[in-house]
Design a protein around this motif. Sequence first.
Motif, short mmCIF file in Angstrom:
data_model
loop_
_atom_site.label_atom_id
_atom_site.label_comp_id
_atom_site.label_asym_id
_atom_site.label_seq_id
_atom_site.Cartn_x
_atom_site.Cartn_y
_atom_site.Cartn_z
N LEU A 1 20.00 -32.81 36.55
CA LEU A 1 19.14 -33.15 35.43
C LEU A 1 18.45 -34.49 35.66
CD1 LEU A 1 21.41 -32.11 32.42
CD2 LEU A 1 19.26 -31.04 33.13
N THR B 1 20.54 -27.43 21.51
CA THR B 1 20.78 -27.75 22.93
C THR B 1 20.52 -26.53 23.80
OG1 THR B 1 22.50 -29.29 22.20
CG2 THR B 1 22.41 -28.76 24.54
N GLN B 2 20.99 -25.36 23.36
CA GLN B 2 20.75 -24.14 24.13
C GLN B 2 19.26 -23.79 24.15
OE1 GLN B 2 24.11 -22.03 21.94
NE2 GLN B 2 24.14 -20.94 23.89
N ALA C 1 17.74 -25.88 26.69
CA ALA C 1 18.08 -25.35 28.01
C ALA C 1 17.15 -24.21 28.38
CB ALA C 1 19.53 -24.88 28.01
N LYS C 2 16.83 -23.37 27.39
CA LYS C 2 15.91 -22.26 27.65
C LYS C 2 14.50 -22.77 27.88
CE LYS C 2 16.95 -18.64 25.38
NZ LYS C 2 17.16 -17.64 24.31
N LEU D 1 16.51 -23.40 32.38
CA LEU D 1 17.79 -23.67 33.06
C LEU D 1 17.59 -24.41 34.37
CD1 LEU D 1 19.58 -20.26 32.40
CD2 LEU D 1 19.66 -22.35 31.03
N GLU E 1 23.59 -20.45 30.19
CA GLU E 1 23.22 -21.46 29.21
C GLU E 1 24.39 -22.38 28.87
OE1 GLU E 1 21.58 -19.95 25.62
OE2 GLU E 1 19.83 -19.06 26.59
N MET F 1 23.87 -30.98 29.58
CA MET F 1 22.90 -31.76 28.82
C MET F 1 23.58 -32.66 27.81
SD MET F 1 19.79 -29.10 28.16
CE MET F 1 18.97 -30.32 27.17
N PHE G 1 24.96 -25.27 31.38
CA PHE G 1 23.75 -26.11 31.35
C PHE G 1 23.72 -26.93 30.07
CE2 PHE G 1 19.34 -27.31 31.19
CZ PHE G 1 18.98 -27.45 32.53
N SER G 2 24.07 -26.29 28.96
CA SER G 2 24.09 -27.00 27.68
C SER G 2 25.16 -28.09 27.68
CB SER G 2 24.34 -26.02 26.54
OG SER G 2 23.32 -25.05 26.48
#
Length: 755
Positions: free
Chosen positions: A102, A194-195, A198-199, A203, A233, A240, A236-237
């Motif tokens: 990230l 947050t998701q 991510a979308k 991702l 997700e 983040m 990744f979430s």
Amino acid sequence: MSGSNGRRPPLVADRRYGAPAAKKTTSKGGGGGRGAKPPPKSTPRRRPRKRDPLSAAVAWVLGLIWGIVMFFWRILWGVGWRIAAVVGLVLGLSAYYFYSQLPEVTQLVDGRARGSVTMLDREGKVFAWRGETYGGLVTSDKVSEHLREAVVATEDRRFYRHFGISPRGIASAVRINLAEGRGPLEGNGGSTITQQVAKLLCLGVQYDPQQWKSEADYEADCRRGGIWRKVKEVPFSLAMEAKYTKAEILTIYFNRAYLGAGARGFEAAAQRYFGKSASQVNAAEAAMLAGLLKAPSYYAPTANLQRARDRANVIIGLMEEQGYLTRAEAEQARRNPAQLSEAAQSRSGGFFADWVMESGPAFLTRDTTEDVIIRTTLDQRLQKAAEGALADVFKSKVSEGSKAQAAVVVMSADGAVRAMVGGRKLEAAGSFNRATQALRQTGSAFKPFIYAAAMDLGYSPADFVDDSPLTVMVKGSGPWTPANYDRKFRGIVTLTAALKQSLNIPAVRITEAVGRDKVRQVASEFGIQSNLAAGPALALGVSEATLIEMTGAYAGILNGGSAVKPYGLVELRLQGEETPLIGQEGGIGERVISEQAAQLLTYMMTEVINSGTGTRARLPDREAAGKTGTTQAARDAWFVGFTADYVAGVWMGYDDNTPLKGVTGGGLPAEIWREVMVRVHEGVPPAPLRKIVPEPRLPPQSTAEVRTEPVPQDTGDWQAARPRDTGDWQAAPRQPSAGEQIVRDVLGIFGGGRN
């Protein structure tokens, strides 16, 4: 101590097998002694209970079941905690991998692959956008508090309490989807903010032009659901949440979310819809913006304002329910719904904006990777006037349900386009523009170029031409016989009368007299770019042109005989920079005809409106000049004309070339032109046209005094027009008798052609 002599009693062994029955002794005075103990009571022995066979069986079965359960539990526990440990390890490693990939927040706020174009009118006001606009970085702590609360209340009420994912939200979404007959992950996804971010970041997958055909395909792939996507997700979430603060996650969300009408991010959307910064929106405006997140195009207020307000009321209810608004504040927001800015309300200039986009270089317009600002010639007052006039005439004069189309162009004498209507209805960007893209036969609207050539060669509007039967033998085609609209002949007429009555035979004779090459040259230099007909049918407007070409050509007559190139782009620069990359491309060019010729022609065209075929276009308070045009079977109807201030063109017809019913250029197109010009000139003081009125002449005594030469026969240097290219004349007219008068009322007003 008596009786023992001080000695202990002897030890006696316990009786194992019971004592003999005690003898009954009686004390002397009856009864036992005081110290005697009563004999112990015997305890009756309990009989053994008989066990119930059924109870025993149940207990045995339950025990067996319990044993089996415990057996499998030990297995599951033994395997489960190992699987959970592996999953946790994989999840942790995946999250760490994403964490390490990230970048900083500032590198994620603008995810567009292409830039945008913002268009300003002649006064510097925004009227149109193309591409996805980005309003610049806006942080979550700088936006309006109402906007931040509206987004959290709408999309993720537990945003500040979870660690990136919400099992409760996912379970609730699955339940809703199943209840509505969808798959567990179709429809509601239960995604946290947050998701969703991510979308939006796909991702971490970057856009690759070789993998996706377009940015739209890339984003569609990023939005695609599915179990595997949901699984990815999660780490990744989590990454983040570990990398960024909640405020930073919101910042990414506020800048990357698409909010309809080409607006990327809340700053661009606030500017697009309300003409203000995202830091200044009130509760009602914030609710409308937050409501766009569900379906940006569907709830866009520029598409349906009431639907957007209804959605905003739902958001206001959520904000009140979660304590972000008091009841009084919520009621105030409902009573005072969000209002669109003037630019967003008007939605005007769409066809003009498309034309400007086409006129600029593609790498700075359609395919730009930068944000571009274009200053244009558009006058929004004139644009609204043209749109309103066209709509009102169709509403009052055209039958309901008609599919007839029309286009309007208004420009200044130097070619600066002030208004453009490319069709009756405002359509999506990139739609077919009938003002700039429709090549249609011009009919008699072409005739001014014939007389322009004649005036430039020394002819006078008071000169005479013979309007009598004419047949030309064409090599390889046979005889060609043009006729006037009404199939009548007027004999010897002035050039002014021939133009104002739109007579076809005189137009052919003058074309042949001055030379077709000269007429073609004048028309081309005035801006008619299509291939012009080679034969005598050139005079009858069988050649094709666009409305903007015709309007620009007439602007050349208005400005005194110099060619103009219609233009809309005044200046193009990159956003944030002051130095233009491109300046004006268009305007007045080289001279085509003399100024005197232009002023003589202007006089002739004023007569078209004063007493000719264009009387319906007459303006109440100022001079105007123009020309009607109707093609064969009325497939196209035109009126193009000008005042001292503006030149305007109107075309009417069907997209599929279906003939119009009862429509000529002097009818509805002239009325539309008049209504447009009346509205355009509101507040503009009348000014006279620059024209030269010729001295009248006596009628000629013979055809030898007429300023046309005999039309050459059988020259073979041109071909007769095809039947579809016959303009507004008809073939094979009735031939007059030999005794029909040759010379007719030359200077009178004749009620002939109606085109």
